[in-house]
Design a protein around this motif. Structure first.
Motif, mmCIF file in Angstrom:
data_model
loop_
_atom_site.group_PDB
_atom_site.id
_atom_site.type_symbol
_atom_site.label_atom_id
_atom_site.label_comp_id
_atom_site.label_asym_id
_atom_site.label_seq_id
_atom_site.Cartn_x
_atom_site.Cartn_y
_atom_site.Cartn_z
ATOM 1 N N ARG A 1 49.838 39.909 41.746
ATOM 2 C CA ARG A 1 48.374 39.916 41.822
ATOM 3 C C ARG A 1 47.771 39.120 40.665
ATOM 4 O O ARG A 1 46.796 38.385 40.841
ATOM 5 N N SER A 2 48.357 39.256 39.482
ATOM 6 C CA SER A 2 47.825 38.517 38.331
ATOM 7 C C SER A 2 47.967 37.016 38.533
ATOM 8 O O SER A 2 47.063 36.245 38.188
ATOM 9 N N GLU A 3 49.101 36.581 39.098
ATOM 10 C CA GLU A 3 49.286 35.153 39.375
ATOM 11 C C GLU A 3 48.339 34.690 40.472
ATOM 12 O O GLU A 3 47.800 33.574 40.417
ATOM 13 N N PHE A 4 48.129 35.530 41.470
ATOM 14 C CA PHE A 4 47.189 35.206 42.550
ATOM 15 C C PHE A 4 45.775 35.026 41.990
ATOM 16 O O PHE A 4 45.060 34.095 42.360
ATOM 17 N N LEU A 5 45.389 35.908 41.063
ATOM 18 C CA LEU A 5 44.054 35.814 40.471
ATOM 19 C C LEU A 5 43.904 34.553 39.626
ATOM 20 O O LEU A 5 42.829 33.936 39.601
ATOM 21 N N ILE A 6 44.981 34.163 38.939
ATOM 22 C CA ILE A 6 44.943 32.927 38.154
ATOM 23 C C ILE A 6 44.649 31.738 39.066
ATOM 24 O O ILE A 6 43.849 30.862 38.742
ATOM 25 N N ALA A 7 45.291 31.723 40.237
ATOM 26 C CA ALA A 7 45.018 30.660 41.216
ATOM 27 C C ALA A 7 43.576 30.747 41.709
ATOM 28 O O ALA A 7 42.866 29.733 41.813
#
Length: 251
Positions: free
Chosen positions: A93-99
């Motif tokens: 989720r954190s990587e998704f939010l970064i995108a």
């Protein structure tokens, strides 16, 4: 206008950054802090302060006398607990939010081990999580092999204590990882050496017939019964080390 209240999404990304850089190297001038501060629209000073706030929640830092910043929010505690209860989902989720903050598709993130061509969401999630795990382990050990002290990043591996294929729930849990150089990673993976629950290197009887070889003495024998270099954060769980000792290590 000054931006004050942190959203949960920003706080999740801040924890992602907390995991990816050595705590003592976090500062408003750290390139990684600057990069992610720009992504979420915060100042480097603000993001660095948020990282310090997470430090106050880390029991391993407290044991070292590092308390982080005293003041913090309930939201930080909430995000801390969510990560620690479900690393697999929160890392992704954190990587998704970064995108999302960059108005990118998740496939566009700069992940060095992405192959060419289209990937399924499941494969993308796995690769992003593997990248997160590696970054977290290497930063926790200050980019240093915990047995030899080697600090060349290209030779370092984020090794799983309980193998990836065996324990789904702890695949991304940094307490299920140690930083090793590629040779000792291979030996650890095959059970030729282990790290005991009291954090000491133990060698298998496998090495007995090679014990007179100078290279074996230098690479393995001299480290027998030595304590590993412990990480700054995310100390390996003794239960995981105990599993490796009893189920993978060749006695």
């Amino acid at each position: 206008m000054t931006k004050n209240n942190w959203t949960k999404e920003e706080t999740i990304v801040a924890f992602n950054v907390y995991c990816k850089i050595p705590f003592k190297k976090s500062s408003k001038t750290n390139p990684t802090v600057i990069k992610y501060a720009k992504i979420i629209g915060r100042s480097p000073s603000a993001l660095n302060m948020k990282i310090g706030n997470f430090g106050r929640l880390d029991p391993e830092l407290k044991k070292q006398g590092i308390t982080g910043l005293v003041n913090g929010s309930k939201l930080e505690e909430e995000v801390w607990n969510e990560f620690n209860n479900n690393w697999e989902e929160l890392a992704y989720r954190s990587e998704f939010l970064i995108a999302q903050f960059q108005n990118k598709d998740i496939e566009e993130l700069e992940i060095t081990d992405f192959p060419n061509g289209k990937e399924s969401i499941r494969t993308i999630k796995a690769r992003l999580n593997q990248n997160f795990f590696r970054s977290t382990i290497l930063s926790s050990y200050n980019i240093t092999c915990c047995i030899t002290g080697l600090t060349i990043p290209d030779f370092l591996v984020a090794s799983h204590i309980i193998p990836w294929s065996i324990d789904k729930e702890n695949r991304i849990n940094p307490r299920n990882g140690i930083c090793l150089n590629s040779i000792h990673d291979k030996a650890f993976d095959k059970g030729f050496l282990t790290v005991t629950p009291d954090y000491k290197v133990k060698l298998s009887k496998y090495f007995t017939e090679y014990s007179n070889e100078p290279s074996v003495k230098d690479l393995f024998m001299k480290y027998a019964n030595r304590e590993i270099l412990k990480p700054e954060r995310f100390l390996p769980k003794k239960e995981f080390l105990d599993y490796h000792y009893n189920n993978i290590f060749i006695q």
